[in-house]
Design an enzyme around this catalytic site. Structure first.
Site, PDB file in Angstrom:
ATOM      1  N   GLY A 103       0.804  -1.216   0.000  1.00 30.23           N
ATOM      2  CA  GLY A 103       0.000   0.000   0.000  1.00 30.23           C
ATOM      3  C   GLY A 103       0.832   1.259   0.000  1.00 30.23           C
ATOM      4  O   GLY A 103       0.434   2.282   0.566  1.00 30.23           O
ATOM      5  N   SER A 126       4.589  -5.684  -2.623  1.00 27.76           N
ATOM      6  CA  SER A 126       4.781  -4.252  -2.851  1.00 27.76           C
ATOM      7  C   SER A 126       5.532  -3.645  -1.667  1.00 27.76           C
ATOM      8  O   SER A 126       6.639  -4.080  -1.349  1.00 27.76           O
ATOM      9  CB  SER A 126       3.430  -3.575  -3.098  1.00 27.76           C
TER      10      SER A 126
END
Length: 504
Positions: A94, A175
């Site tokens: 995120g 991520s």
């Protein structure tokens, strides 16, 4: 649905049993004052109901009713078993500013491992990544990473009560979470607490320099007009703090080499060494490593409005490393070798920021004697944004957490799930099976058709229809990269991966 109580080091918790999997949500693993280190939560004696996800970490869109001290919780999916099961410890992504464990339902993976699945919350944005230890708040350094380490310690101490094996923990993340995993894996404090690591779509810059982090902190303090008393930032209302960070972020995107605000920081204390150096010197040679990415990583960021800062930053750094002539040679090569449906500019940036830095890290680990596997997710899931953007950032993650034959809802991302096509199910089945095999047995491929990297060979598994293993090392694109890197004087260090270390 039956309720079940389990004792923990803080107190008893109760969860629910659904389809043979015991589920515990919102289990507190720590608490923390703003800009302070995480500490063990106050103990309790009455059973704590853990049937709903805990509070989200404060983040844009979730500030009005944020409970800062209560956001440090984790979720557990544990199949009923008479033997200790391996543990998948997952750190969400995120961009270091959004997300949470609530977006990842581990019931399907737990049942099919079988394995114990753990997802965690950690502090985000300025609360987790603003480096204030040089600005009057001595504890405020890499707080999000300290949260993650506290969660790992809690799992080590408690997971046996849930049927998990504390000596068989796989660190995993996607991520920003993958960057956290790569940094966490190299910490002396984490040594001996995990046996494998899986990083999906880790950005090329896995760590930021202390100078950049200090600059960000100074700019935020100045934006809040607190330069005379920086310590007051600990009592600034959340809305004001996050608004100031947003304003600084928009300015810094075009003013600094990094282009972004947050990430793990080479502070010399929590993170004492550049993680890539730790992999290179063989400290982690006994840790099997899987590094994955998605084929069209950059499409999502190119299509954002405005395009993400990493687009401009990546091009700027490549031009600085290779000169304008080298940049044009690269772009011309990508145009000449592009697939009919491929954007050469996007493909070049995806290689520069995502694929090649991961291959570089794999090369370091393999060269030091470690086992490492490389993969690329080439399948386009029939779910937005992938349906319109292709296998861009997060496509693999959507399939990893799917409850076949359906994609799951992602409440924090505000993305709905939905039915999968036969192609989705085929690729997702293979991907999930390989991840679970890695977690349970230490290598992803049962047939050994996908070998690990070696100093002379870099096979890449492509998750698509059909699944296949290829070598990208001798492609025209790869050969040109090798030539330009040699001409730049740093053939062993990719310019994006090394940028933070150079400026540190």
């Amino acid at each position: 649905m039956a309720r079940e109580a389990v004792s923990t080091t803080s107190g008893p918790v109760t969860g629910l049993t659904q389809n043979g999997v015991r589920v515990f949500k919102g289990v507190p693993y720590a608490t923390a004052r703003r800009f302070a280190k995480p500490v063990a939560p106050d103990p309790w004696t009455e059973p704590l109901s853990c049937t709903e996800h805990g509070a989200y970490a404060p983040q844009p869109g979730h500030l009005d009713h944020a409970a800062e001290a209560a956001c440090l919780s984790l979720n557990i999916w544990a199949p009923a078993t008479d033997r200790p099961l391996p543990v998948l410890f997952f750190v969400h992504g995120g961009a270091f500013v959004t997300g949470g464990g609530a977006d990842y339902d581990g019931a399907f993976l737990a049942a099919h491992g079988p394995a114990v699945i753990v997802t965690i919350n950690y502090r985000l944005g300025p609360l987790g990544f603003l480096q204030l230890h040089r600005h009057g708040l001595a504890e405020a350094s890499n707080l999000a990473l300290q949260d993650t380490l506290a969660a790992l310690d809690w799992v080590r101490a408690n997971i046996a009560k849930f049927g998990g094996d504390p000596d068989a923990i796989t660190l995993s993340g996607q991520s920003a979470g993958a960057s956290m995993v790569i940094a966490l894996a190299t910490l002396p404090q984490a040594r001996g607490k995990f046996i494998r690591a899986l990083a999906l779509s880790a950005p090329g810059r896995n760590i930021m320099s202390a100078e950049h982090a200090d600059d960000v902190a100074r700019r935020v303090i100045d934006e809040l007009e607190l330069s005379r008393d920086p310590g007051k930032i600990a009592s600034v209302p959340l809305q004001e703090l996050f608004a100031a960070v947003d304003r600084v972020g928009r300015r810094i995107a075009d003013e600094t080499e990094q282009g972004t605000l947050f990430g793990p920081v080479l502070d010399g204390t929590v993170i004492p060494r550049e993680p890539r150096d730790v992999f290179a010197d063989g400290t982690l040679r006994d840790i099997p490593l899987w590094l994955g990415s998605c084929r069209d990583e950059m499409v999502m960021f190119l299509k954002s409005t405005p395009p993400a800062a990493m687009i401009r930053t990546t091009e700027r750094q490549l031009r600085a490393a290779f000169g304008d002539v080298g940049w044009e040679r690269l772009l011309s090569c990508y145009r000449a070798t592009a697939r009919p449906d491929e954007d050469p500019y996007e493909a070049l940036l995806s290689d520069a920021f995502w694929h090649r830095p991961m291959a570089d890290l794999a090369r370091l680990h393999a060269g030091a004697g470690g086992a490492v596997w490389l993969s690329r997710f080439d399948h386009r899931p029939s779910l937005e944004p992938f349906l319109s953007q292709g296998p861009t950032h997060g496509a693999d993650n959507a399939c990893l957490w799917a409850h076949l034959p359906d994609f799951i809802d992602r409440p924090i991302l505000r993305r709905k799930g939905g039915p999968m096509t036969l192609g989705d199910v085929e690729v997702a089945t293979r991907f999930q099976s390989d991840v679970l095999r890695f977690v349970t047995r230490g290598r992803p491929d049962a047939a050994e058709a996908w070998p690990p990297c070696t100093p002379g060979s870099e096979p890449v598994a492509l998750f698509d229809q059909p699944f296949r293993v290829v070598s990208l090392k001798d492609s025209a694109r790869s050969l040109l990269w090798t030539e330009l890197l040699a001409q730049s004087g740093a053939p062993q260090a990719h310019p994006i991966a090394k940028s933070a270390a150079v400026s540190a």
